[in-house]
Design a protein around this motif. Structure first.
Motif, PDB file in Angstrom:
ATOM      1  N   ILE A  27       0.838  -1.207   0.000  1.00  0.00           N
ATOM      2  CA  ILE A  27       0.000   0.000   0.000  1.00  0.00           C
ATOM      3  C   ILE A  27       0.869   1.251   0.000  1.00  0.00           C
TER       4      ILE A  27
ATOM      5  N   PRO B 116      -3.061  -0.081  -4.544  1.00  0.00           N
ATOM      6  CA  PRO B 116      -4.212  -0.193  -3.643  1.00  0.00           C
ATOM      7  C   PRO B 116      -4.508  -1.653  -3.287  1.00  0.00           C
TER       8      PRO B 116
ATOM      9  N   THR C 298      -7.567  -3.946  -1.176  1.00  0.00           N
ATOM     10  CA  THR C 298      -8.817  -4.052  -0.433  1.00  0.00           C
ATOM     11  C   THR C 298      -8.852  -5.420   0.231  1.00  0.00           C
TER      12      THR C 298
ATOM     13  N   ASP D 191      -4.464  -0.144   7.527  1.00  0.00           N
ATOM     14  CA  ASP D 191      -5.418   0.912   7.174  1.00  0.00           C
ATOM     15  C   ASP D 191      -5.684   0.855   5.677  1.00  0.00           C
ATOM     16  N   THR D 192      -6.841   0.324   5.310  1.00  0.00           N
ATOM     17  CA  THR D 192      -7.206   0.196   3.902  1.00  0.00           C
ATOM     18  C   THR D 192      -8.698  -0.095   3.817  1.00  0.00           C
ATOM     19  N   HIS D 193      -9.243  -0.228   2.596  1.00  0.00           N
ATOM     20  CA  HIS D 193     -10.643  -0.618   2.454  1.00  0.00           C
ATOM     21  C   HIS D 193     -10.843  -2.044   2.960  1.00  0.00           C
TER      22      HIS D 193
ATOM     23  N   GLU E  27     -10.820   3.483  -5.607  1.00  0.00           N
ATOM     24  CA  GLU E  27      -9.519   3.966  -5.145  1.00  0.00           C
ATOM     25  C   GLU E  27      -8.536   4.097  -6.301  1.00  0.00           C
TER      26      GLU E  27
ATOM     27  N   TYR F 198     -10.609   5.653   3.438  1.00  0.00           N
ATOM     28  CA  TYR F 198     -10.850   4.215   3.462  1.00  0.00           C
ATOM     29  C   TYR F 198     -12.215   3.921   4.090  1.00  0.00           C
TER      30      TYR F 198
END
Length: 337
Positions: free
Chosen positions: A131, A136, A138, A148-150, A303, A315
């Motif tokens: 990341i 990106p 998820t 910390d991400t989708h 994203e 996010y």
């Protein structure tokens, strides 16, 4: 092609790619010649020019798995509608394989990655590194709060709470739980839900009635059912982490001449196809893998687009609804008078 038509290479390229600053007559002339020559654009060369590959990676713990196969279906269908190709790889629940597969996806220059953590993943530095370096990611289903991400998931704690509550409401008083290793958040949350349901209904949490399955297998379910019957005859209900485990329990109990659900009620998790073909049919928690696949792709593509146009983004965590599917392996709840 440009030489044949007496046009510049740039004009031909714009015509093939639908640019507005090329006249309709020129575009038709270029497309007609392209068709006669059976010409198709080089997607790899185009991706290098546009700095995008129009591919995304999808990493699953198991491909031959009812829930994950539904996720694949939802993800691929949604990605294709947006012009993306999906590369599907399997971690086989291995941390080391997970890292290798992620590197393979990066080597293929994917625009983004969807992944569900392997059960044996011991830390998450490799994901944070991806990341931070601009690709990106998820996370779906088996996630971690450390990155910390989708994220796309179900409320495992609530679903487990409801499953355990149903067993309580139907008359069960000594409920065993079969869980997995306490690494993925899903395992932790389902154990929390089971425990909270007991405590909210004034039943003690009995640690000796919580059993660990290392492989989430049918054989594990059978083995644990044997342990329960031989050592804990007071058990009258079982909440299993997966339908496959629950099916193993059901088969072993029947072989030992237990009546289900009269002697021991059983509820699983996932709503696999096999839950409808067991005898008796298995009560379970339904989670929509197809919808999870859809929503995961949508978040990832948003994203990718935001990064491409340097737009700010936040996010998100999307929760997919889960519901009880009550069949014949659990007792019916008597109506209150």
């Amino acid at each position: 092609m440009a030489k044949t038509l007496g046009l510049s290479v740039g004009t031909v390229s714009k015509a093939l790619n639908g640019y507005d600053d090329v006249s309709q007559a020129t575009r038709e002339k270029v497309l007609l010649l392209a068709k006669s020559l059976n010409y198709s654009p080089n997607s790899y060369a185009r991706s290098l020019r546009n700095k995008e590959s129009k591919t995304i990676g999808l990493l699953v713990p198991e491909i031959v798995h009812h829930f994950f196969s539904n996720i694949i279906h939802g993800a691929v269908e949604t990605a294709e509608k947006h012009g993306y190709v999906v590369i599907i790889l399997e971690s086989n629940e291995s941390y080391d394989i997970e890292k290798k597969q992620l590197q393979l996806l990066l080597d293929r220059n994917v625009d983004g990655i969807l992944m569900s953590l392997a059960d044996n993943t011991v830390n998450y530095k490799h994901i944070g590194k991806i990341i931070n370096e601009g690709t990106p990611v998820t996370l779906y289903d088996k996630i971690t709060k450390s990155v910390d991400t989708h994220k796309v998931l179900i409320n495992d704690q609530k679903a487990a709470y409801n499953a355990t509550k149903y067993l309580i409401d139907s008359g069960c008083r000594n409920i065993a739980h079969i869980r997995g290793p306490l690494k993925p958040q899903t395992t932790i949350d389902r154990l929390k839900g089971y425990r909270k349901a007991l405590e909210d209904h004034n039943f003690p949490y009995q640690k000796h009635l919580v059993f660990e399955s290392k492989h989430f297998s049918f054989e594990d379910g059978k083995a644990i059912a044997g342990i329960i019957t031989e050592n804990f005859p007071e058990v009258d209900g079982v909440f299993a982490f997966t339908d496959l485990l629950a099916t193993g329990v059901l088969v072993e109990l029947k072989q030992r001449h237990y009546k289900i659900p009269e002697d021991i009620a059983i509820i699983g998790f996932s709503n696999w196809f096999l839950s409808e073909i067991t005898t008796p049919k298995l009560s379970t928690v339904n989670q929509s893998g197809y919808e999870m696949g859809q929503e995961s792709v949508k978040l990832l593509l948003q994203e990718i687009d935001n990064r491409k146009h340097d737009r700010p983004y936040q996010y998100q965590t999307i929760e997919i609804p889960a519901e009880l599917v009550i069949r014949d392996s659990t007792k019916k709840i008597k109506s209150l008078k």
